[in-house]
Scaffold this motif. Structure first.
Motif, PDB file in Angstrom:
ATOM      1  N   THR A   1     -50.591  38.231 -66.381  1.00 10.75           N
ATOM      2  CA  THR A   1     -49.550  39.224 -66.666  1.00 10.75           C
ATOM      3  C   THR A   1     -48.610  39.334 -65.473  1.00 10.75           C
ATOM      4  O   THR A   1     -47.387  39.404 -65.635  1.00 10.75           O
ATOM      5  N   ALA A   2     -49.166  39.339 -64.262  1.00  6.90           N
ATOM      6  CA  ALA A   2     -48.340  39.430 -63.058  1.00  6.90           C
ATOM      7  C   ALA A   2     -47.413  38.215 -62.987  1.00  6.90           C
ATOM      8  O   ALA A   2     -46.201  38.352 -62.758  1.00  6.90           O
TER       9      ALA A   2
ATOM     10  N   ALA B   1     -44.566  38.393 -65.242  1.00  6.76           N
ATOM     11  CA  ALA B   1     -43.562  39.388 -64.831  1.00  6.76           C
ATOM     12  C   ALA B   1     -42.872  38.944 -63.539  1.00  6.76           C
ATOM     13  O   ALA B   1     -42.132  39.711 -62.927  1.00  6.76           O
ATOM     14  N   GLY B   2     -43.143  37.730 -63.097  1.00  4.71           N
ATOM     15  CA  GLY B   2     -42.505  37.210 -61.876  1.00  4.71           C
ATOM     16  C   GLY B   2     -43.108  37.784 -60.604  1.00  4.71           C
ATOM     17  O   GLY B   2     -42.510  37.697 -59.528  1.00  4.71           O
ATOM     18  N   LYS B   3     -44.305  38.385 -60.720  1.00  9.26           N
ATOM     19  CA  LYS B   3     -44.937  38.963 -59.526  1.00  9.26           C
ATOM     20  C   LYS B   3     -45.897  37.961 -58.896  1.00  9.26           C
ATOM     21  O   LYS B   3     -46.230  36.947 -59.486  1.00  9.26           O
ATOM     22  N   LYS B   4     -46.397  38.341 -57.702  1.00  7.27           N
ATOM     23  CA  LYS B   4     -47.290  37.450 -56.958  1.00  7.27           C
ATOM     24  C   LYS B   4     -48.584  37.203 -57.770  1.00  7.27           C
ATOM     25  O   LYS B   4     -49.174  38.145 -58.299  1.00  7.27           O
ATOM     26  N   SER B   5     -48.999  35.963 -57.844  1.00  7.91           N
ATOM     27  CA  SER B   5     -50.196  35.625 -58.615  1.00  7.91           C
ATOM     28  C   SER B   5     -50.661  34.247 -58.180  1.00  7.91           C
ATOM     29  O   SER B   5     -49.858  33.428 -57.717  1.00  7.91           O
TER      30      SER B   5
ATOM     31  N   GLN C   1     -53.810  38.544 -63.583  1.00  8.06           N
ATOM     32  CA  GLN C   1     -52.951  37.648 -62.786  1.00  8.06           C
ATOM     33  C   GLN C   1     -51.945  36.893 -63.664  1.00  8.06           C
ATOM     34  O   GLN C   1     -50.856  36.543 -63.227  1.00  8.06           O
TER      35      GLN C   1
END
Ligand code: GLC
Length: 420
Positions: free
Chosen positions: A28-29, A32-36, A26
């Motif tokens: 790392t996500a 990377a600007g991803k959902k977390s 989470q």
């Protein structure tokens, strides 16, 4: 029967590894600007070198008490607390954490207390520890994203708390105080520790709340990032956790914090006790309950350290609850299980962060921790250490756990020094 019921609170080494892996995933996500469920909140501050120098005022706001501190940084890794003053956010007449109170009222109250603390003719640079999730574009800005820890004060979410503070200081005529940096308490703890020693990678709070930050070294950025890890949701939860969550101010949020931090552990112990006492008291004509009794972190410490059930009884008697010897040992077992789980979960989250920073744990890492749970709860620091050695085996000798007393206050001065 009771022990079986408590078994679901026990986390095995394998479970800790899974939680750590999920935390890393989470993180790392989020990077990377991803959902977390984790955040990447840059503090715009690097770790300290220990050479920072000067005299600073620190304001520490984030729990039930606000603290103001007068601190000298000598420039040779020595920091000295000269004076401090602490005052409650819930007074006889006003609860400054409640919804009927506004941000303006809160900061006017703080400015009044500061007025009584500072020397009238002296000028001060101020570092402000604000222990909530906020975003910033520079070190001296903090736009509150959401309250946590059951704070509900109006007209603060979405506002820049540095502006609120400056405006209150101006209203009070305290123009000799210049705020220069605002930071999360985890960041302040990391700063206070890195001022005193090298290799500090993680700053964490295990107290009323729970959260961690770390130093991001990718591309030599060396900036401290607040993860708001109390919001991490990759953990198993029992029916009791779900009940506690659904009765909280923000259901679904701060799930890790609700299993780790002092603000919730007492409630959780009370909930479990109320259910298990019914199992244990079968046949007895009256069944007591702790309902309405809110056990504090301090109560839990005393429950754990009480050598005999009698002392626990006395403890709860002061809350109006009378216990038999069996009830006392039940309460002690529940408290023990909840506290051990808290320490093991904190350790798993640190392991998730370390996997990002140093996947093979080749270097030395100091984890700086402030907070009453870590400092005062019997056995807590040992359980954390034990969990890390289950995760890392021999390599856990590369991890140093450091208690940073007053870290969230002391670090504010270091932050102020770094930002001017
Ligand atoms: C809560 C806050 C967080 C803070 C922590 C410890 O989790 O959201 O910002 O660091 O409490 O005080």
């Amino acid at each position: 029967m009771i022990n079986e019921k408590l078994q679901c609170l026990f986390l095995s080494g394998a479970q800790l590894n899974r939680i750590a892996a999920n935390f890393f995933y989470q993180m790392t996500a989020a990077l990377a600007g991803k959902k977390s469920s984790l955040k990447i909140l840059s503090s715009y501050l690097p770790a300290a070198s220990g050479a920072e120098k000067g005299h600073f005022l620190a304001l520490d706001l984030g729990g039930t008490n606000v603290r103001v501190l007068d601190i000298d940084l000598a420039g040779n890794r020595q920091l000295k607390l000269k004076r401090k003053h602490s005052f409650p956010l819930k007074t006889k007449n006003i609860d400054y954490t409640a919804h009927d109170c506004t941000g303006e009222m809160l900061f006017d109250y703080i400015a009044d207390e500061l007025a009584g603390f500072v020397e009238p003719k002296q000028t001060y640079l101020l570092g402000h520890t604000f222990s909530f999730p906020f975003s910033q574009q520079r070190a001296n800005e903090a736009i509150l994203s959401t309250w946590t820890k059951e704070f509900k004060t109006r007209d603060v979410v979405g506002y820049d708390v540095t502006r609120l503070l400056i405006q209150a200081l101006e209203r009070r005529g305290l123009v000799q105080i210049t705020p220069t940096a605002v930071m999360n308490d985890t960041v302040a703890t990391l700063l206070a520790a890195s001022y005193q020693q090298p290799y500090v990678t993680i700053g964490s709070i295990c107290g009323t709340g729970h959260n961690s930050c770390y130093v991001e070294t990718k591309e030599q950025s060396n900036v401290i990032i607040n993860l708001e890890s109390g919001n991490f949701d990759g953990i198993p939860g029992t029916a009791w956790d779900k009940l506690l969550d659904s009765n909280s101010a923000q259901p679904g949020a701060q799930l890790l914090e609700k299993q780790v931090s002092g603000a919730y552990l007492g409630k959780l112990v009370g909930l479990i006790f109320d259910e298990l006492i019914r199992v244990q008291a079968q046949g007895r004509d009256h069944v007591l309950s702790t309902q309405g009794v809110s056990l504090t972190g301090e109560d839990l410490s005393r429950i754990l350290s009480a050598a005999q059930g009698q002392e626990i009884s006395k403890q709860l008697l002061s809350h109006g609850v009378t216990l038999t010897a069996d009830d006392c040992s039940l309460l002690q077992s529940i408290t023990q299980a909840v506290v051990v789980r808290s320490a093991r979960l904190a350790a798993a989250s640190y392991s998730g962060i370390l996997t990002h920073v140093d996947p093979n744990l080749d270097a030395m890492h100091c984890i700086a921790i402030d907070g009453s749970l870590y400092e005062k709860m019997p056995g807590y620091a040992n359980e954390l250490c034990q969990a890390l050695s289950e995760i890392y085996g021999d390599k856990s000798k590369n991890i140093i756990l450091k208690l940073v007393k007053d870290g969230s206050g002391m670090g504010a001065a270091v932050g102020a020094a770094l930002s001017c």
